[in-house]
Design an enzyme around this catalytic site. Structure first.
Site, PDB file in Angstrom:
ATOM      1  N   GLY A  50     -30.014  16.954   3.698  1.00  0.00           N
ATOM      2  CA  GLY A  50     -29.887  15.838   4.631  1.00  0.00           C
ATOM      3  C   GLY A  50     -28.684  14.999   4.275  1.00  0.00           C
ATOM      4  O   GLY A  50     -28.231  15.007   3.128  1.00  0.00           O
ATOM      5  N   GLN A  55     -22.766   8.096   4.170  1.00  0.00           N
ATOM      6  CA  GLN A  55     -22.405   8.904   2.999  1.00  0.00           C
ATOM      7  C   GLN A  55     -21.029   9.558   3.129  1.00  0.00           C
ATOM      8  O   GLN A  55     -20.493  10.073   2.141  1.00  0.00           O
ATOM      9  CB  GLN A  55     -23.464   9.972   2.736  1.00  0.00           C
ATOM     10  CG  GLN A  55     -24.784   9.360   2.275  1.00  0.00           C
ATOM     11  CD  GLN A  55     -25.784  10.432   1.928  1.00  0.00           C
ATOM     12  OE1 GLN A  55     -26.483  10.929   2.798  1.00  0.00           O
ATOM     13  NE2 GLN A  55     -25.833  10.818   0.672  1.00  0.00           N
ATOM     14  N   CYS A  93     -29.916  12.375  -4.699  1.00  0.00           N
ATOM     15  CA  CYS A  93     -29.091  11.958  -3.559  1.00  0.00           C
ATOM     16  C   CYS A  93     -27.663  12.435  -3.796  1.00  0.00           C
ATOM     17  O   CYS A  93     -27.145  12.301  -4.909  1.00  0.00           O
ATOM     18  CB  CYS A  93     -29.132  10.434  -3.447  1.00  0.00           C
ATOM     19  SG  CYS A  93     -28.086   9.783  -2.128  1.00  0.00           S
ATOM     20  N   LEU A  94     -27.033  12.987  -2.753  1.00  0.00           N
ATOM     21  CA  LEU A  94     -25.662  13.472  -2.888  1.00  0.00           C
ATOM     22  C   LEU A  94     -24.698  12.338  -3.240  1.00  0.00           C
ATOM     23  O   LEU A  94     -23.632  12.581  -3.773  1.00  0.00           O
ATOM     24  CB  LEU A  94     -25.210  14.141  -1.579  1.00  0.00           C
ATOM     25  CG  LEU A  94     -25.986  15.400  -1.163  1.00  0.00           C
ATOM     26  CD1 LEU A  94     -25.485  15.902   0.182  1.00  0.00           C
ATOM     27  CD2 LEU A  94     -25.896  16.481  -2.219  1.00  0.00           C
ATOM     28  N   HIS A 135     -35.748   9.146   3.366  1.00  0.00           N
ATOM     29  CA  HIS A 135     -34.557   8.977   2.522  1.00  0.00           C
ATOM     30  C   HIS A 135     -33.313   8.696   3.389  1.00  0.00           C
ATOM     31  O   HIS A 135     -32.538   7.792   3.093  1.00  0.00           O
ATOM     32  CB  HIS A 135     -34.384  10.249   1.674  1.00  0.00           C
ATOM     33  CG  HIS A 135     -33.192  10.252   0.767  1.00  0.00           C
ATOM     34  ND1 HIS A 135     -33.312  10.253  -0.605  1.00  0.00           N
ATOM     35  CD2 HIS A 135     -31.853  10.267   1.027  1.00  0.00           C
ATOM     36  CE1 HIS A 135     -32.094  10.254  -1.147  1.00  0.00           C
ATOM     37  NE2 HIS A 135     -31.205  10.275  -0.180  1.00  0.00           N
ATOM     38  N   GLU A 136     -33.150   9.485   4.455  1.00  0.00           N
ATOM     39  CA  GLU A 136     -31.941   9.330   5.284  1.00  0.00           C
ATOM     40  C   GLU A 136     -31.978   8.032   6.092  1.00  0.00           C
ATOM     41  O   GLU A 136     -30.953   7.373   6.255  1.00  0.00           O
ATOM     42  CB  GLU A 136     -31.740  10.545   6.198  1.00  0.00           C
ATOM     43  CG  GLU A 136     -31.595  11.894   5.488  1.00  0.00           C
ATOM     44  CD  GLU A 136     -30.609  11.903   4.328  1.00  0.00           C
ATOM     45  OE1 GLU A 136     -29.657  11.093   4.318  1.00  0.00           O
ATOM     46  OE2 GLU A 136     -30.811  12.703   3.398  1.00  0.00           O
ATOM     47  N   HIS A 139     -30.819   5.232   4.041  1.00  0.00           N
ATOM     48  CA  HIS A 139     -29.355   5.133   3.949  1.00  0.00           C
ATOM     49  C   HIS A 139     -28.785   4.275   5.082  1.00  0.00           C
ATOM     50  O   HIS A 139     -27.819   3.540   4.882  1.00  0.00           O
ATOM     51  CB  HIS A 139     -28.714   6.525   4.043  1.00  0.00           C
ATOM     52  CG  HIS A 139     -28.584   7.228   2.728  1.00  0.00           C
ATOM     53  ND1 HIS A 139     -27.875   6.700   1.670  1.00  0.00           N
ATOM     54  CD2 HIS A 139     -29.040   8.438   2.301  1.00  0.00           C
ATOM     55  CE1 HIS A 139     -27.915   7.554   0.643  1.00  0.00           C
ATOM     56  NE2 HIS A 139     -28.615   8.610   1.003  1.00  0.00           N
TER      57      HIS A 139
HETATM   58 ZN    ZN Z   1     -29.127  10.201  -0.166  1.00  0.00          ZN
END
Ligand code: ZN
Length: 170
Positions: A50, A55, A93-94, A135-136, A139
């Site tokens: 995701g 991001q 998380c990326l 999670h997304e 963000h």
């Molecule tokens: Zn993340």
């Protein structure tokens, strides 16, 4: 005005865009399509499940999900249903690469959003999908998974993260 260059680089912890509330998309035009293409490219390259537009440095309410063979892009997504049941699972998380921690999330989430071809859809998420949805969406509100940890655990994790960044830079 010309479109700002859209990057496929994933921004990391410390970048203020990750802490801002993203703006709703008003028109789904070619620039929104280019943003989603950049998001998908960044997500695939990083083997993510995701990604949210902030991001890649874009403060717009757009998320991409790629879980269990289900691929979705949702514009202006909103969670319309959450279970009271919760579960703890390891999450990363990326944008905070290299560290992870157990995070408690609701086990079931329904999200409503608009697709690139302007259809309103609802996704029903269980388990990992429910977790990724939460999670997304976080963000888009400037919230990171580390914010769900206790202050002591968060401090520990961020220290670990800073140490790894230092080692990487050497
Ligand atoms: Zn993340």
């Amino acid at each position: 005005m010309a479109d700002k260059e859209i990057s496929t680089e994933i921004v990391t912890y410390g970048n203020p865009v990750l802490r801002r509330r993203a703006e709703p998309v008003t028109v789904i035009d070619s620039s929104i399509k280019r943003i989603t293409e950049a998001m998908v490219e960044a997500m695939l390259r990083a083997n993510g499940i995701g990604l949210a537009a902030p991001q890649i440095g874009v403060g717009k309410r757009i998320i991409a999900l790629d879980i269990d063979g289900e691929f979705h892009i949702l514009i202006n997504p909103e969670i319309i249903e959450l279970s009271t049941d919760e579960e703890e699972a390891t999450e990363g998380c990326l944008s905070v690469p290299g560290v992870d921690a157990p995070v408690t999330r609701r086990t079931h989430a329904v999200v409503r959003g608009v697709t690139l071809d302007e259809k309103e859809i609802e996704l029903v998420g269980e388990g990992l999908m429910a977790r990724a949805i939460q999670h997304e969406i976080d963000h888009l509100n400037g919230v990171l998974f580390i914010d769900h940890l206790t202050p002591a655990k968060r401090r520990f994790l961020l220290k670990e993260y800073a140490r790894m960044q230092r080692e990487k830079d050497q």
